[in-house]
Design a protein around this motif. Sequence first.
Motif, mmCIF file in Angstrom:
data_model
loop_
_atom_site.group_PDB
_atom_site.id
_atom_site.type_symbol
_atom_site.label_atom_id
_atom_site.label_comp_id
_atom_site.label_asym_id
_atom_site.label_seq_id
_atom_site.Cartn_x
_atom_site.Cartn_y
_atom_site.Cartn_z
ATOM 1 N N HIS A 198 21.483 -6.835 29.306
ATOM 2 C CA HIS A 198 22.631 -7.553 29.868
ATOM 3 C C HIS A 198 22.915 -8.753 28.974
ATOM 4 O O HIS A 198 22.050 -9.626 28.830
ATOM 5 N N ASN A 199 24.089 -8.772 28.387
ATOM 6 C CA ASN A 199 24.489 -9.823 27.459
ATOM 7 C C ASN A 199 25.733 -10.532 27.949
ATOM 8 O O ASN A 199 26.666 -9.883 28.427
ATOM 9 N N ARG A 200 25.759 -11.859 27.792
ATOM 10 C CA ARG A 200 26.976 -12.616 28.119
ATOM 11 C C ARG A 200 27.628 -13.156 26.862
ATOM 12 O O ARG A 200 28.832 -13.331 26.814
ATOM 13 N N LEU A 201 26.803 -13.454 25.873
ATOM 14 C CA LEU A 201 27.309 -13.928 24.578
ATOM 15 C C LEU A 201 27.030 -12.861 23.539
ATOM 16 O O LEU A 201 26.077 -12.087 23.673
ATOM 17 N N GLY A 202 27.857 -12.883 22.488
ATOM 18 C CA GLY A 202 27.627 -11.966 21.383
ATOM 19 C C GLY A 202 26.367 -12.355 20.617
ATOM 20 O O GLY A 202 25.723 -13.366 20.912
ATOM 21 N N GLY A 203 26.037 -11.557 19.610
ATOM 22 C CA GLY A 203 24.852 -11.835 18.805
ATOM 23 C C GLY A 203 24.097 -10.545 18.504
ATOM 24 O O GLY A 203 23.514 -10.385 17.438
ATOM 25 N N LEU A 204 24.150 -9.599 19.465
ATOM 26 C CA LEU A 204 23.513 -8.294 19.221
ATOM 27 C C LEU A 204 24.347 -7.545 18.184
ATOM 28 O O LEU A 204 25.577 -7.507 18.276
ATOM 29 N N GLN A 205 23.660 -6.982 17.216
ATOM 30 C CA GLN A 205 24.344 -6.168 16.198
ATOM 31 C C GLN A 205 23.612 -4.843 16.016
ATOM 32 O O GLN A 205 22.386 -4.791 16.140
ATOM 33 N N VAL A 206 24.382 -3.810 15.705
ATOM 34 C CA VAL A 206 23.791 -2.503 15.384
ATOM 35 C C VAL A 206 24.187 -2.128 13.958
ATOM 36 O O VAL A 206 25.212 -2.590 13.452
ATOM 37 N N VAL A 243 21.624 -11.961 15.960
ATOM 38 C CA VAL A 243 21.968 -13.105 15.099
ATOM 39 C C VAL A 243 22.653 -14.151 15.996
ATOM 40 O O VAL A 243 22.964 -13.860 17.152
ATOM 41 N N PRO A 244 22.892 -15.377 15.504
ATOM 42 C CA PRO A 244 23.574 -16.359 16.353
ATOM 43 C C PRO A 244 24.919 -15.820 16.852
ATOM 44 O O PRO A 244 25.583 -15.066 16.133
ATOM 45 N N PRO A 245 25.310 -16.185 18.085
ATOM 46 C CA PRO A 245 26.598 -15.698 18.602
ATOM 47 C C PRO A 245 27.744 -16.103 17.669
ATOM 48 O O PRO A 245 27.682 -17.158 17.042
ATOM 49 N N PRO A 246 28.786 -15.271 17.576
ATOM 50 C CA PRO A 246 29.874 -15.563 16.635
ATOM 51 C C PRO A 246 30.843 -16.628 17.169
ATOM 52 O O PRO A 246 30.998 -16.796 18.378
ATOM 53 N N GLY A 247 31.500 -17.308 16.232
ATOM 54 C CA GLY A 247 32.574 -18.246 16.561
ATOM 55 C C GLY A 247 32.114 -19.382 17.450
ATOM 56 O O GLY A 247 31.003 -19.900 17.323
ATOM 57 N N GLU A 248 33.001 -19.761 18.381
ATOM 58 C CA GLU A 248 32.750 -20.868 19.309
ATOM 59 C C GLU A 248 31.496 -20.641 20.149
ATOM 60 O O GLU A 248 30.868 -21.577 20.624
ATOM 61 N N GLN A 249 31.159 -19.363 20.354
ATOM 62 C CA GLN A 249 29.991 -19.040 21.194
ATOM 63 C C GLN A 249 28.682 -19.560 20.591
ATOM 64 O O GLN A 249 27.692 -19.727 21.296
ATOM 65 N N SER A 250 28.694 -19.852 19.278
ATOM 66 C CA SER A 250 27.450 -20.279 18.620
ATOM 67 C C SER A 250 26.997 -21.655 19.110
ATOM 68 O O SER A 250 25.871 -22.061 18.865
ATOM 69 N N LYS A 251 27.913 -22.369 19.811
ATOM 70 C CA LYS A 251 27.537 -23.713 20.281
ATOM 71 C C LYS A 251 26.730 -23.681 21.563
ATOM 72 O O LYS A 251 26.265 -24.707 22.048
ATOM 73 N N LEU A 252 26.597 -22.495 22.139
ATOM 74 C CA LEU A 252 25.867 -22.383 23.410
ATOM 75 C C LEU A 252 24.491 -21.762 23.215
ATOM 76 O O LEU A 252 24.289 -20.963 22.299
ATOM 77 N N ASN A 253 23.571 -22.151 24.109
ATOM 78 C CA ASN A 253 22.287 -21.442 24.145
ATOM 79 C C ASN A 253 22.579 -20.007 24.554
ATOM 80 O O ASN A 253 23.417 -19.767 25.423
#
Length: 338
Positions: free
Chosen positions: A216-224, A266-276
């Motif tokens: 279950h993901n709320r922010l991006g960051g998972l990559q395949v 990897v770190p969430p992309p864009g603006e999402q990278s500012k959040l835990n």
Amino acid sequence: MPATTLPPFPDNVPTHPLLVVDYALLKEGDSEELDRLWTAATTLGFWYLKNHGVDSEVNEMFRMGEETMHLPLEEKMKFEQGDEGLSFGYKAAGANAVEASGLKDTVEFINIAKDDAFAWPQQARRSYPSTVNDRMPNTVTPFVKKSNEINDTLLGIFNTRLGLPDGTLTSLHSPDEYSASEARVIKSPASAAASMTKERMAIGAHTDFGSLSFLHNRLGGLQVLPPGITEWQYVKPLPGHAICNVGDALALFSGGILHSNIHRVVPPPGEQSKLNRCSLVYFTRPGNSVVLRALKDKSSLINEATQSSNNTTNDPEETAEQWFMRRIKNQRVKNITL
Ligand SMILES: O=C(O)CCC(=O)C(=O)O
Ligand SMILES: [Fe+2]
């Protein structure tokens, strides 16, 4: 933070569209939906699962994860998983390596054994922080039971498609046998994302060890890294949609028919990278005594697959318990010899 107030997932990053499988339709035996699941599991090995009915337990598990990560480090360290190959408990940031060079990871985990969630209020495998214990009866156990049931339903479908005798895969993942099945909350701090170079992953490239993962993901960051493609692609989180994938054990049992795909965080992309970034997974893994090998004696389909040149799986001929312990142990920075 409610999902609706999160900064949006950017639309200018490479994203891989997963097939969407409707769990309610699978339960009804809808043949188109069963076909879609089979296509997803035998190609990329990842798919979205909607209508799974676990939303409220998922929200509560995210809260349990936040409460646990907020505990003082000293308190969390009393429950650290250690360097001997046990996965259950707390994993501190920096305890695992993200790659063979030994580069330390930046994420914290809390891993709760299926066996402890089922045995509660008895202790089966180990003890946990108070934030886990307090929520065991109303949050953790219901989440583990529902997640386990969903994965069991998926295993039943794969069992039929693989031409295995009824109940074969279910019995290899019996809820009554101790196993490495576990729920995990992962926290990846924004502070680490800010200092990360492109190569600095939160979780390094890997395939999952178990049979099925329910994420279950709320922010991006998972990559395949889809087969035949050289560029890592994000999996976009969709509200109410779990991300499911096949792990190595199930790929092995199926003689490589079911596909366990490489992925990383990897770190969430864009603006999402500012959040835990927090994520939640339930891993279904085989019973401890199960010997890992292709089930070719039980299915002609699997037998044929093991003889095909596309099959890259090898039978470890080890028990699931030994195999997992070795793999978990090998991730620990302390056990890496350069
Ligand atoms: O956090 C995620 O999105 C994926 C986590 C993962 O791949 C894992 O824990 O095996
Ligand atoms: Fe994974």
